[in-house]
Design a protein around this motif. Structure first.
Motif, PDB file in Angstrom:
ATOM      1  N   ASN A  47      -5.178   6.148   5.885  1.00 53.33           N
ATOM      2  CA  ASN A  47      -3.793   5.790   5.553  1.00 53.33           C
ATOM      3  C   ASN A  47      -2.877   5.935   6.753  1.00 53.33           C
ATOM      4  OD1 ASN A  47      -3.895   5.649   2.363  1.00 53.33           O
ATOM      5  ND2 ASN A  47      -5.080   7.438   2.966  1.00 53.33           N
ATOM      6  N   ARG A  48      -1.706   5.332   6.616  1.00 51.45           N
ATOM      7  CA  ARG A  48      -0.682   5.387   7.666  1.00 51.45           C
ATOM      8  C   ARG A  48       0.686   5.491   7.007  1.00 51.45           C
ATOM      9  NH1 ARG A  48      -1.216   0.264  10.821  1.00 51.45           N
ATOM     10  NH2 ARG A  48      -2.842   1.434  11.945  1.00 51.45           N
ATOM     11  N   HIS A  49       1.556   6.316   7.577  1.00 56.11           N
ATOM     12  CA  HIS A  49       2.937   6.389   7.096  1.00 56.11           C
ATOM     13  C   HIS A  49       3.732   5.212   7.653  1.00 56.11           C
ATOM     14  CE1 HIS A  49       3.387  10.111   4.829  1.00 56.11           C
ATOM     15  NE2 HIS A  49       2.494  10.661   5.642  1.00 56.11           N
ATOM     16  N   THR A  50       4.496   4.545   6.778  1.00 55.90           N
ATOM     17  CA  THR A  50       5.416   3.484   7.169  1.00 55.90           C
ATOM     18  C   THR A  50       6.764   3.772   6.522  1.00 55.90           C
ATOM     19  OG1 THR A  50       4.978   2.036   5.269  1.00 55.90           O
ATOM     20  CG2 THR A  50       3.466   1.866   7.158  1.00 55.90           C
ATOM     21  N   GLU A  51       7.758   2.954   6.841  1.00 55.55           N
ATOM     22  CA  GLU A  51       9.075   3.141   6.227  1.00 55.55           C
ATOM     23  C   GLU A  51       9.007   3.012   4.714  1.00 55.55           C
ATOM     24  OE1 GLU A  51      11.932   0.576   7.974  1.00 55.55           O
ATOM     25  OE2 GLU A  51      11.862   1.537   9.950  1.00 55.55           O
ATOM     26  N   GLY A  52       8.056   2.232   4.233  1.00 54.72           N
ATOM     27  CA  GLY A  52       7.915   2.043   2.798  1.00 54.72           C
ATOM     28  C   GLY A  52       6.997   3.045   2.131  1.00 54.72           C
ATOM     29  N   GLY A  53       6.462   4.001   2.900  1.00 58.20           N
ATOM     30  CA  GLY A  53       5.542   4.993   2.348  1.00 58.20           C
ATOM     31  C   GLY A  53       4.156   4.844   2.923  1.00 58.20           C
ATOM     32  N   LEU A  54       3.191   5.515   2.323  1.00 62.06           N
ATOM     33  CA  LEU A  54       1.811   5.459   2.790  1.00 62.06           C
ATOM     34  C   LEU A  54       1.196   4.096   2.495  1.00 62.06           C
ATOM     35  CD1 LEU A  54       0.267   8.903   1.750  1.00 62.06           C
ATOM     36  CD2 LEU A  54       0.522   8.040   4.072  1.00 62.06           C
ATOM     37  N   VAL A  55       0.501   3.548   3.492  1.00 61.15           N
ATOM     38  CA  VAL A  55      -0.238   2.304   3.295  1.00 61.15           C
ATOM     39  C   VAL A  55      -1.680   2.534   3.721  1.00 61.15           C
ATOM     40  CG1 VAL A  55       1.779   0.828   3.629  1.00 61.15           C
ATOM     41  CG2 VAL A  55       0.338   1.398   5.581  1.00 61.15           C
ATOM     42  N   GLU A  56      -2.589   1.862   3.051  1.00 65.16           N
ATOM     43  CA  GLU A  56      -4.013   1.994   3.348  1.00 65.16           C
ATOM     44  C   GLU A  56      -4.378   1.084   4.505  1.00 65.16           C
ATOM     45  OE1 GLU A  56      -7.747   0.508   0.898  1.00 65.16           O
ATOM     46  OE2 GLU A  56      -6.854   2.292  -0.047  1.00 65.16           O
ATOM     47  N   VAL A  57      -5.029   1.646   5.536  1.00 62.53           N
ATOM     48  CA  VAL A  57      -5.427   0.849   6.698  1.00 62.53           C
ATOM     49  C   VAL A  57      -6.935   0.629   6.758  1.00 62.53           C
ATOM     50  CG1 VAL A  57      -3.407   1.471   8.075  1.00 62.53           C
ATOM     51  CG2 VAL A  57      -5.456   2.917   8.185  1.00 62.53           C
ATOM     52  N   VAL A 102      -4.829  10.606   7.189  1.00 59.75           N
ATOM     53  CA  VAL A 102      -3.544   9.957   7.429  1.00 59.75           C
ATOM     54  C   VAL A 102      -3.261  10.018   8.921  1.00 59.75           C
ATOM     55  CG1 VAL A 102      -1.070   9.972   6.961  1.00 59.75           C
ATOM     56  CG2 VAL A 102      -2.673  10.601   5.151  1.00 59.75           C
TER      57      VAL A 102
END
Length: 382
Positions: free
Chosen positions: A220-230, A351
């Motif tokens: 996962n990765r933190h983005t402005e919109g929250g955690l996203v799966e990479v 993460v």
């Protein structure tokens, strides 16, 4: 009343630092507690990324103690690609503004990230060239096999004369290729025979076997919109079979496996009464080996060298309340450290490193301070 490790992990899962976290505390008496929070089970096989570096350092030092390598011998005997190197006149010079290097690259240079190769944190022609030939390091998996990678890297000039500067990461990719050539075979098989099996690290390797893929969590990765799966769970680059030779790549492991490795280091390089790593080599591994002149502002992120040194495959605190603590972290939210008293700690998430994950590391390290002890893990978690 002290805060427990489980409370810290639960709090970080609740605030969204990571979907799941594993924490490990090891005490000087050999007892170990493994604690989980969220959706990351204790037996998860995780991408440890740069926590591979201390493992490769130990593997190399074992070859040193066996007389198969020497710290200050040139590595071009096994890596002819690195003979007759060229070095930039200044680190920010045009890519063709070079002179012959006068110092050969040695095993010591690889172990200390002072080979002349590494991450360029400041924009430069060399940084652009590394992006162009796919040797720049990032969170993505390596883009080519080990032979192609080292040839591409060797086509570029060094940022500085070996031993005179510090740049992160690439020296350990080169080290992996070196080790595979010294043992004249699969690096993974050598690591399994020489280190993993003796330590009981049954789930550590360069890939997860297909039949165990269900134990690999999503990245996962933190983005402005929250955690996203990479990278999806149970799929992707880390699942066998490997697409190419991964000698220059990074390992997957488990909490129990890495705890066995950390415990060996914490107990003076011994396992089950046997010497795994000679005490003098272990002492060198955990001692700052980088000259002050190489600790420049352009070598890594700002403030990295404040009270910090780098030995063989690990960083150590050189001042402050925890002087003597050493260890390292991985870009997918993993961390480990060993204290001078023989206690140790491990944090595993999946993460990408960022402010949230760094805050997790700091909070767990405070709980795991030697003054607190392993009793701050929940009862029955050993």
């Amino acid at each position: 009343m002290t805060t427990s490790l489980l409370e810290i992990l639960d709090e970080h899962v609740a605030r969204g630092t990571a979907p799941g976290i594993i924490g490990v505390l090891g005490a000087p008496d050999g007892s170990t507690a493994i604690v989980t929070a969220g959706d990351l089970p204790a037996d998860a096989i995780v991408r440890i990324q740069s926590m591979t570096k201390p493992i490769l350092a130990v593997a190399a030092l074992r070859l040193v103690q066996d007389g198969r390598l020497r710290l200050d011998d040139p590595v071009e005997r096994w890596l002819p690609e690195l003979a007759d190197r060229r070095v930039l006149r200044t680190p920010d010079a045009p890519i063709d503004d070079v002179r012959p290097a006068t110092t050969p690259i040695t095993l010591r240079h690889l172990l200390t990230n002072t080979s002349g190769y590494g991450v360029q944190v400041v924009p430069s022609p060399l940084a652009m060239a590394m992006i162009g030939n796919r040797t720049a390091a990032g969170q993505e998996p390596v883009a080519m096999g080990a032979p192609e990678w080292i040839n591409a890297l060797a086509a570029l000039p060094l940022a500085f004369e070996p031993g005179s500067g510090w740049r992160y990461h690439h020296s350990f990719g080169i080290l992996g290729v070196l080790l595979s050539r010294v043992v004249d075979g699969s690096l993974e098989e050598h690591l399994r025979r020489d280190l993993f099996e003796p330590l009981g690290m049954v789930d550590t390797g360069y890939t997860v076997p297909l039949e165990q893929a269900h134990r690999l969590p999503a990245a996962n990765r933190h983005t402005e919109g929250g955690l996203v799966e990479v990278e999806p769970a149970g799929e992707g680059f880390s699942v066998a079979p490997a697409p190419f030779d991964l000698s220059h790549s990074e390992l997957v492991s488990t909490a129990a496996d890495y705890a066995a490795f950390a415990r060996m280091l914490a107990t003076g390089g011994r396992h089950d009464g046997k010497v795994v790593l000679d005490p003098e080599l272990l002492a060198a591994m955990r001692t700052d080996q980088v000259p002050a002149s190489a600790k420049t502002d352009d070598s890594f992120f700002p403030g990295f060298w404040d009270g910090t040194g780098w030995g063989f495959g690990a960083a150590m605190q050189t001042s402050g309340a925890n002087a003597g603590r050493y260890g390292w972290s991985g870009g997918q939210g993993t961390d480990f450290w060993i204290n001078p008293d023989g206690s140790f700690g491990i944090v595993l998430s999946q993460v990408e490193m960022g402010p949230e994950v760094m805050g997790l590391f700091r909070d767990v390290q405070r709980v795991a301070d030697p003054a607190c002890g392993i009793e701050n893990a929940p009862a029955g978690s050993t």
